[in-house]
Design a protein around this motif. Structure first.
Motif, mmCIF file in Angstrom:
data_model
loop_
_atom_site.group_PDB
_atom_site.id
_atom_site.type_symbol
_atom_site.label_atom_id
_atom_site.label_comp_id
_atom_site.label_asym_id
_atom_site.label_seq_id
_atom_site.Cartn_x
_atom_site.Cartn_y
_atom_site.Cartn_z
ATOM 1 N N LYS A 21 -45.493 62.394 55.353
ATOM 2 C CA LYS A 21 -46.236 61.924 56.522
ATOM 3 C C LYS A 21 -45.364 61.863 57.767
ATOM 4 C CE LYS A 21 -48.989 57.935 58.076
ATOM 5 N NZ LYS A 21 -49.488 56.589 57.674
ATOM 6 N N ARG A 22 -44.075 61.551 57.576
ATOM 7 C CA ARG A 22 -43.197 61.336 58.719
ATOM 8 C C ARG A 22 -41.756 61.620 58.318
ATOM 9 N NH1 ARG A 22 -44.838 57.926 62.563
ATOM 10 N NH2 ARG A 22 -46.239 56.945 61.042
ATOM 11 N N VAL A 23 -40.995 62.235 59.220
ATOM 12 C CA VAL A 23 -39.553 62.462 59.006
ATOM 13 C C VAL A 23 -38.829 62.040 60.272
ATOM 14 C CG1 VAL A 23 -37.728 64.147 58.550
ATOM 15 C CG2 VAL A 23 -39.973 64.427 57.466
ATOM 16 N N ARG A 24 -37.750 61.284 60.108
ATOM 17 C CA ARG A 24 -36.965 60.851 61.262
ATOM 18 C C ARG A 24 -35.497 61.143 61.030
ATOM 19 N NH1 ARG A 24 -37.529 54.832 63.629
ATOM 20 N NH2 ARG A 24 -39.582 55.686 64.102
ATOM 21 N N PHE A 25 -34.860 61.681 62.063
ATOM 22 C CA PHE A 25 -33.416 61.866 62.035
ATOM 23 C C PHE A 25 -32.895 61.637 63.445
ATOM 24 C CE2 PHE A 25 -29.617 64.810 62.072
ATOM 25 C CZ PHE A 25 -28.793 63.908 61.413
ATOM 26 N N GLY A 26 -31.930 60.738 63.559
ATOM 27 C CA GLY A 26 -31.410 60.396 64.875
ATOM 28 C C GLY A 26 -32.519 59.802 65.740
ATOM 29 N N GLU A 27 -32.678 60.320 66.943
ATOM 30 C CA GLU A 27 -33.699 59.818 67.868
ATOM 31 C C GLU A 27 -34.975 60.644 67.837
ATOM 32 O OE1 GLU A 27 -31.799 59.779 71.658
ATOM 33 O OE2 GLU A 27 -30.564 58.016 71.205
ATOM 34 N N LEU A 28 -35.066 61.579 66.900
ATOM 35 C CA LEU A 28 -36.240 62.438 66.838
ATOM 36 C C LEU A 28 -37.065 62.137 65.589
ATOM 37 C CD1 LEU A 28 -34.775 65.897 67.941
ATOM 38 C CD2 LEU A 28 -36.029 64.239 69.320
ATOM 39 N N GLU A 29 -38.366 62.324 65.733
ATOM 40 C CA GLU A 29 -39.282 62.052 64.629
ATOM 41 C C GLU A 29 -40.375 63.115 64.593
ATOM 42 O OE1 GLU A 29 -41.023 57.935 63.296
ATOM 43 O OE2 GLU A 29 -42.403 58.801 64.784
ATOM 44 N N TRP A 30 -40.667 63.591 63.398
ATOM 45 C CA TRP A 30 -41.796 64.498 63.168
ATOM 46 C C TRP A 30 -42.887 63.741 62.429
ATOM 47 C CZ3 TRP A 30 -43.972 65.549 58.475
ATOM 48 C CH2 TRP A 30 -44.943 66.550 58.444
ATOM 49 N N VAL A 52 -31.831 59.908 53.010
ATOM 50 C CA VAL A 52 -30.665 60.716 52.657
ATOM 51 C C VAL A 52 -29.590 60.502 53.710
ATOM 52 C CG1 VAL A 52 -29.812 63.024 52.155
ATOM 53 C CG2 VAL A 52 -32.197 62.465 51.672
ATOM 54 N N THR A 53 -28.360 60.309 53.272
ATOM 55 C CA THR A 53 -27.245 60.173 54.201
ATOM 56 C C THR A 53 -26.492 61.499 54.269
ATOM 57 O OG1 THR A 53 -27.009 57.831 53.659
ATOM 58 C CG2 THR A 53 -25.153 58.893 54.772
ATOM 59 N N PRO A 54 -26.620 62.248 55.364
ATOM 60 C CA PRO A 54 -25.969 63.554 55.474
ATOM 61 C C PRO A 54 -24.492 63.411 55.797
ATOM 62 C CG PRO A 54 -27.131 63.069 57.503
ATOM 63 C CD PRO A 54 -27.426 61.933 56.561
ATOM 64 N N GLY A 55 -23.745 64.478 55.495
ATOM 65 C CA GLY A 55 -22.327 64.463 55.814
ATOM 66 C C GLY A 55 -22.074 64.623 57.292
ATOM 67 N N ASP A 56 -22.943 65.341 57.978
ATOM 68 C CA ASP A 56 -22.791 65.539 59.415
ATOM 69 C C ASP A 56 -24.144 65.907 60.018
ATOM 70 O OD1 ASP A 56 -23.229 68.233 58.722
ATOM 71 O OD2 ASP A 56 -21.096 68.712 58.737
ATOM 72 N N GLN A 57 -24.147 66.172 61.320
ATOM 73 C CA GLN A 57 -25.382 66.481 62.026
ATOM 74 C C GLN A 57 -26.069 67.723 61.460
ATOM 75 O OE1 GLN A 57 -26.433 64.488 64.392
ATOM 76 N NE2 GLN A 57 -27.911 65.599 65.663
ATOM 77 N N ARG A 58 -25.276 68.721 61.143
ATOM 78 C CA ARG A 58 -25.847 69.967 60.622
ATOM 79 C C ARG A 58 -26.549 69.729 59.289
ATOM 80 N NH1 ARG A 58 -23.190 75.066 58.138
ATOM 81 N NH2 ARG A 58 -24.577 76.756 58.818
ATOM 82 N N ASP A 59 -25.908 68.999 58.407
ATOM 83 C CA ASP A 59 -26.542 68.680 57.131
ATOM 84 C C ASP A 59 -27.822 67.878 57.349
ATOM 85 O OD1 ASP A 59 -24.733 69.986 55.566
ATOM 86 O OD2 ASP A 59 -23.610 68.195 54.972
ATOM 87 N N GLY A 60 -27.777 66.977 58.314
ATOM 88 C CA GLY A 60 -28.960 66.174 58.603
ATOM 89 C C GLY A 60 -30.168 67.039 58.937
ATOM 90 N N TRP A 61 -29.950 68.058 59.769
ATOM 91 C CA TRP A 61 -31.061 68.927 60.144
ATOM 92 C C TRP A 61 -31.451 69.857 59.011
ATOM 93 C CZ3 TRP A 61 -34.440 67.525 63.239
ATOM 94 C CH2 TRP A 61 -34.130 66.744 64.348
ATOM 95 N N ALA A 67 -28.323 54.086 60.166
ATOM 96 C CA ALA A 67 -27.015 54.576 59.697
ATOM 97 C C ALA A 67 -26.947 56.091 59.623
ATOM 98 C CB ALA A 67 -26.712 53.968 58.324
ATOM 99 N N GLY A 68 -27.575 56.759 60.575
ATOM 100 C CA GLY A 68 -27.524 58.207 60.611
ATOM 101 C C GLY A 68 -28.275 58.902 59.491
ATOM 102 N N GLN A 69 -29.148 58.196 58.798
ATOM 103 C CA GLN A 69 -29.863 58.760 57.667
ATOM 104 C C GLN A 69 -31.032 59.648 58.102
ATOM 105 O OE1 GLN A 69 -30.899 55.148 55.478
ATOM 106 N NE2 GLN A 69 -29.408 55.703 53.903
#
Length: 286
Positions: free
Chosen positions: A249-258, A224-233, A275-277
């Protein structure tokens, strides 16, 4: 004799406690590999406060928050909705309740909320609650319990207030006001996996958030490509919240991964999501 018996009992109690602790530690460390249904399948939300929920409660809370955001309701409305669902159902999609009440908000078909089947649909129930709240004049300035009561007309009008603080914590996290705030530990026996999991995850993310152009990455997950950082989270926390029921199993956003195995967010050195996805991976088939 009495002293000796007391000493023996005390020693036995200590040994039992040591054994139980050892077993818990083994299960906690190896449970995923053993395929055990761990009690550790829990979620924790930390955003200027801490809330602990199980997987079902977390998924329902995430959907309630998403529907509120999708409708353009202010954050205060999400707090009221979550506090109401906390009190009415414990954030569970109940099949029954007082008289003909059902669902997250214990709405009643006989009172015009819809059919029982409709109300058991979490999205329908949340939409009906927000629509009713919006009609309450001045609800934004009311206490949480007063706003909830104007919608619910409960016999216990003060009961909603005790959930206000927890609901504020959940709202901050689920609406993206905190980074890496939702963590869940799930097992390696997800409800879904493979192509079916990826398709259902994509479908429900679209239904909850109203997204367009969500990119399924074949049978492995979605991006998913969010509109901004807040949407990403917002999206990242929603994905973690639905990890157990959607086989994430895994979620990644920016430099963080769950990861489902670790159950927490960690920094991925030298790597970022493309690309910030927001990128989610589901469990493979088999």
């Amino acid at each position: 004799m009495w002293v000796r018996t007391r000493a023996t009992v005390a020693g036995a109690v200590v040994l039992i406690l040591v054994a139980v602790t050892a077993i818990w530690l083994v299960v906690r460390q190896l449970g995923d590999d053993l395929g055990l249904p761990l009690m550790a399948r829990k979620c924790t939300v930390q955003a200027d406060g801490r809330v602990a929920l199980d997987a079902d409660q977390m998924a329902n809370a995430a959907t309630i928050a998403a529907i509120g955001a999708k409708r353009g309701m202010p954050e205060r409305a999400v707090v009221v909705a979550l506090a109401t669902a906390y009190q009415e159902s414990g954030l569970r999609n109940l099949a029954d309740g007082d008289r003909d009440s059902v669902g997250l908000f214990q709405q009643r078909p006989s009172q015009g909320w819809g059919t029982a089947a409709q109300i058991r649909d979490q999205r329908y129930a949340a939409n009906r609650f927000y629509a009713a709240l919006k009609k309450v004049r001045g609800w934004e300035k009311m206490r949480v319990t007063d706003a909830a009561q104007r919608v619910q007309r409960s016999a216990f009008p003060e009961a909603y207030q005790k959930w206000a603080d927890d609901s504020e914590v959940l709202t901050r996290a689920l609406l993206g006001d905190a980074s890496g705030a939702v963590t869940c530990t799930v097992g390696r026996t997800p409800a879904m996996h493979g192509a079916a999991a990826a398709a259902q995850l994509t479908r429900n993310l679209v239904l909850d958030w109203g997204l367009k152009g969500t990119d399924p990455t074949d049978a492995t997950g979605l991006a998913v490509t969010p509109g901004d950082q807040r949407d990403g989270w917002r999206y990242a926390h929603w994905l973690v919240s639905h990890a157990q029921d959607h086989g994430v199993k895994r979620v990644r956003f920016g430099e963080l991964e769950w990861t489902a195995r670790g159950g927490s967010w960690g920094r991925v050195d030298g790597q970022q999501s493309p690309a910030g996805q927001v990128v989610a991976e589901v469990f493979n088939e088999g």
